[in-house]
Motif scaffolding. Structure first.
Motif, PDB file in Angstrom:
ATOM      1  N   GLN A 105       0.826  -1.214   0.000  1.00 28.04           N
ATOM      2  CA  GLN A 105       0.000   0.000   0.000  1.00 28.04           C
ATOM      3  C   GLN A 105       0.862   1.268   0.000  1.00 28.04           C
ATOM      4  O   GLN A 105       0.661   2.178   0.803  1.00 28.04           O
ATOM      5  N   GLU A 106       1.802   1.342  -0.934  1.00 30.32           N
ATOM      6  CA  GLU A 106       2.726   2.467  -1.021  1.00 30.32           C
ATOM      7  C   GLU A 106       2.313   3.450  -2.120  1.00 30.32           C
ATOM      8  O   GLU A 106       2.627   3.255  -3.296  1.00 30.32           O
ATOM      9  N   VAL A 107       1.638   4.507  -1.720  1.00 31.50           N
ATOM     10  CA  VAL A 107       1.204   5.538  -2.660  1.00 31.50           C
ATOM     11  C   VAL A 107       2.408   6.237  -3.285  1.00 31.50           C
ATOM     12  O   VAL A 107       2.418   6.530  -4.484  1.00 31.50           O
ATOM     13  N   GLY A 108       3.445   6.473  -2.499  1.00 32.35           N
ATOM     14  CA  GLY A 108       4.622   7.209  -2.946  1.00 32.35           C
ATOM     15  C   GLY A 108       5.311   6.606  -4.155  1.00 32.35           C
ATOM     16  O   GLY A 108       5.836   7.326  -5.003  1.00 32.35           O
ATOM     17  N   ARG A 109       5.333   5.292  -4.236  1.00 37.82           N
ATOM     18  CA  ARG A 109       5.988   4.643  -5.371  1.00 37.82           C
ATOM     19  C   ARG A 109       5.168   4.819  -6.649  1.00 37.82           C
ATOM     20  O   ARG A 109       5.720   4.902  -7.736  1.00 37.82           O
ATOM     21  N   LEU A 110       3.845   4.846  -6.522  1.00 41.39           N
ATOM     22  CA  LEU A 110       2.986   4.973  -7.708  1.00 41.39           C
ATOM     23  C   LEU A 110       2.963   6.395  -8.249  1.00 41.39           C
ATOM     24  O   LEU A 110       2.905   6.596  -9.460  1.00 41.39           O
ATOM     25  N   VAL A 111       3.006   7.395  -7.362  1.00 41.77           N
ATOM     26  CA  VAL A 111       2.933   8.782  -7.839  1.00 41.77           C
ATOM     27  C   VAL A 111       4.212   9.223  -8.552  1.00 41.77           C
ATOM     28  O   VAL A 111       4.231  10.265  -9.199  1.00 41.77           O
ATOM     29  N   LYS A 112       5.273   8.418  -8.468  1.00 40.18           N
ATOM     30  CA  LYS A 112       6.503   8.722  -9.204  1.00 40.18           C
ATOM     31  C   LYS A 112       6.324   8.510 -10.708  1.00 40.18           C
ATOM     32  O   LYS A 112       7.079   9.047 -11.509  1.00 40.18           O
ATOM     33  N   VAL A 113       5.316   7.718 -11.076  1.00 39.37           N
ATOM     34  CA  VAL A 113       5.056   7.451 -12.498  1.00 39.37           C
ATOM     35  C   VAL A 113       4.351   8.666 -13.102  1.00 39.37           C
ATOM     36  O   VAL A 113       3.355   9.137 -12.546  1.00 39.37           O
ATOM     37  N   PRO A 114       4.839   9.187 -14.226  1.00 39.79           N
ATOM     38  CA  PRO A 114       4.196  10.352 -14.856  1.00 39.79           C
ATOM     39  C   PRO A 114       2.721  10.077 -15.176  1.00 39.79           C
ATOM     40  O   PRO A 114       2.378   9.025 -15.698  1.00 39.79           O
ATOM     41  N   GLY A 115       1.880  11.034 -14.815  1.00 41.34           N
ATOM     42  CA  GLY A 115       0.442  10.907 -15.093  1.00 41.34           C
ATOM     43  C   GLY A 115      -0.358  10.298 -13.956  1.00 41.34           C
ATOM     44  O   GLY A 115      -1.581  10.267 -14.006  1.00 41.34           O
ATOM     45  N   ILE A 116       0.314   9.818 -12.922  1.00 40.50           N
ATOM     46  CA  ILE A 116      -0.370   9.205 -11.787  1.00 40.50           C
ATOM     47  C   ILE A 116      -0.316  10.173 -10.609  1.00 40.50           C
ATOM     48  O   ILE A 116       0.755  10.469 -10.087  1.00 40.50           O
ATOM     49  N   GLY A 117      -1.488  10.675 -10.235  1.00 44.38           N
ATOM     50  CA  GLY A 117      -1.577  11.568  -9.087  1.00 44.38           C
ATOM     51  C   GLY A 117      -1.910  10.784  -7.830  1.00 44.38           C
ATOM     52  O   GLY A 117      -2.100   9.567  -7.858  1.00 44.38           O
ATOM     53  N   LYS A 118      -2.001  11.507  -6.723  1.00 48.69           N
ATOM     54  CA  LYS A 118      -2.237  10.852  -5.441  1.00 48.69           C
ATOM     55  C   LYS A 118      -3.592  10.137  -5.411  1.00 48.69           C
ATOM     56  O   LYS A 118      -3.697   9.008  -4.948  1.00 48.69           O
ATOM     57  N   LYS A 119      -4.642  10.782  -5.907  1.00 48.88           N
ATOM     58  CA  LYS A 119      -5.973  10.163  -5.879  1.00 48.88           C
ATOM     59  C   LYS A 119      -6.024   8.915  -6.760  1.00 48.88           C
ATOM     60  O   LYS A 119      -6.606   7.900  -6.383  1.00 48.88           O
ATOM     61  N   THR A 120      -5.415   8.986  -7.921  1.00 47.55           N
ATOM     62  CA  THR A 120      -5.380   7.830  -8.818  1.00 47.55           C
ATOM     63  C   THR A 120      -4.593   6.688  -8.183  1.00 47.55           C
ATOM     64  O   THR A 120      -4.996   5.523  -8.247  1.00 47.55           O
ATOM     65  N   ALA A 121      -3.468   7.016  -7.560  1.00 44.33           N
ATOM     66  CA  ALA A 121      -2.646   5.999  -6.901  1.00 44.33           C
ATOM     67  C   ALA A 121      -3.423   5.331  -5.773  1.00 44.33           C
ATOM     68  O   ALA A 121      -3.388   4.107  -5.616  1.00 44.33           O
ATOM     69  N   GLU A 122      -4.145   6.133  -4.985  1.00 42.53           N
ATOM     70  CA  GLU A 122      -4.939   5.570  -3.886  1.00 42.53           C
ATOM     71  C   GLU A 122      -6.043   4.663  -4.422  1.00 42.53           C
ATOM     72  O   GLU A 122      -6.324   3.608  -3.846  1.00 42.53           O
ATOM     73  N   ARG A 123      -6.668   5.049  -5.543  1.00 39.53           N
ATOM     74  CA  ARG A 123      -7.709   4.221  -6.149  1.00 39.53           C
ATOM     75  C   ARG A 123      -7.114   2.899  -6.639  1.00 39.53           C
ATOM     76  O   ARG A 123      -7.695   1.839  -6.468  1.00 39.53           O
ATOM     77  N   LEU A 124      -5.940   2.970  -7.250  1.00 39.07           N
ATOM     78  CA  LEU A 124      -5.258   1.759  -7.709  1.00 39.07           C
ATOM     79  C   LEU A 124      -4.979   0.815  -6.546  1.00 39.07           C
ATOM     80  O   LEU A 124      -5.230  -0.388  -6.639  1.00 39.07           O
TER      81      LEU A 124
END
Length: 192
Positions: A105-124
């Motif tokens: 459940q690491e949001v920080g690793r997902l938001v490093k990808v271009p186009g992925i914001g915090k809300k999108t990462a949390e939904r993923l």
């Protein structure tokens, strides 16, 4: 409908390739992980595909492995994640890293990808929890064997170590190690 293409590789323009299959050229969108492993122009290539028909377009996505295609299919099931964003995720991180980020459940690793914001990462993280690890067999989800290892990894990441350094030190630890002892051993290993 179209599950696999095998033919000559005519063009490579990231993220798109053109594959000639007996005189018919197919434009295929591929993640960068697949793109980097393509053969030279004119050589034979075989790609597993996912075909999407929309009102305004018919799109073909290609993948080097069944794991990549299955991960892509799981990603596009998430509301708000389209094929482009799924390709971006597969291009921005390995499948193992993605599975591990979801398992921990690491949001920080997902938001490093271009186009992925915090809300999108949390939904993923919310929608793929428990799904992606099952769909992708033998990956990083299996490496995080218990809560203690997860806690050790989180501690190392919080101390500023990179994902690769933390994961490498985690592999060197005994399987039944406790959290505090595991952190000490991992820090000793990283200090060398």
């Amino acid at each position: 409908m179209i599950g696999k293409l095998t033919g000559s590789l005519l063009e490579k323009n990231p993220p798109q390739v053109l594959v000639d299959c007996h005189g018919v050229g197919y434009e295929v969108q591929v993640p960068m992980s697949t793109f980097y492993n393509l053969p030279a122009l004119g050589e034979q290539v075989s790609l597993l595909t996912h075909f999407i028909v929309r009102e305004d377009a018919q799109l073909l996505y290609g993948f080097a492995t069944a794991q990549e295609r299955q991960t892509f299919r799981e990603l596009i099931k998430v509301s708000g994640i389209g094929p482009r964003m799924a390709l971006s995720l597969l291009s921005g991180m390995t499948i193992e890293d993605l599975v591990q980020a979801i398992a921990l459940q690491e949001v920080g690793r997902l938001v490093k990808v271009p186009g992925i914001g915090k809300k999108t990462a949390e939904r993923l993280l919310l929608e793929l929890k428990g799904k992606l690890g099952d769909a992708v067999v033998g990956t990083a989800a299996a490496q995080v064997q218990n809560d203690a290892q997860s806690d050790i990894l989180q501690a190392l990441l919080a101390l500023g170590y990179s994902d690769k350094e933390a994961a490498a030190s985690l592999k060197a630890l005994p399987a039944d190690v406790g959290v505090s002892e595991g952190i000490k051993l991992a820090l000793k290993a990283l200090a060398k």
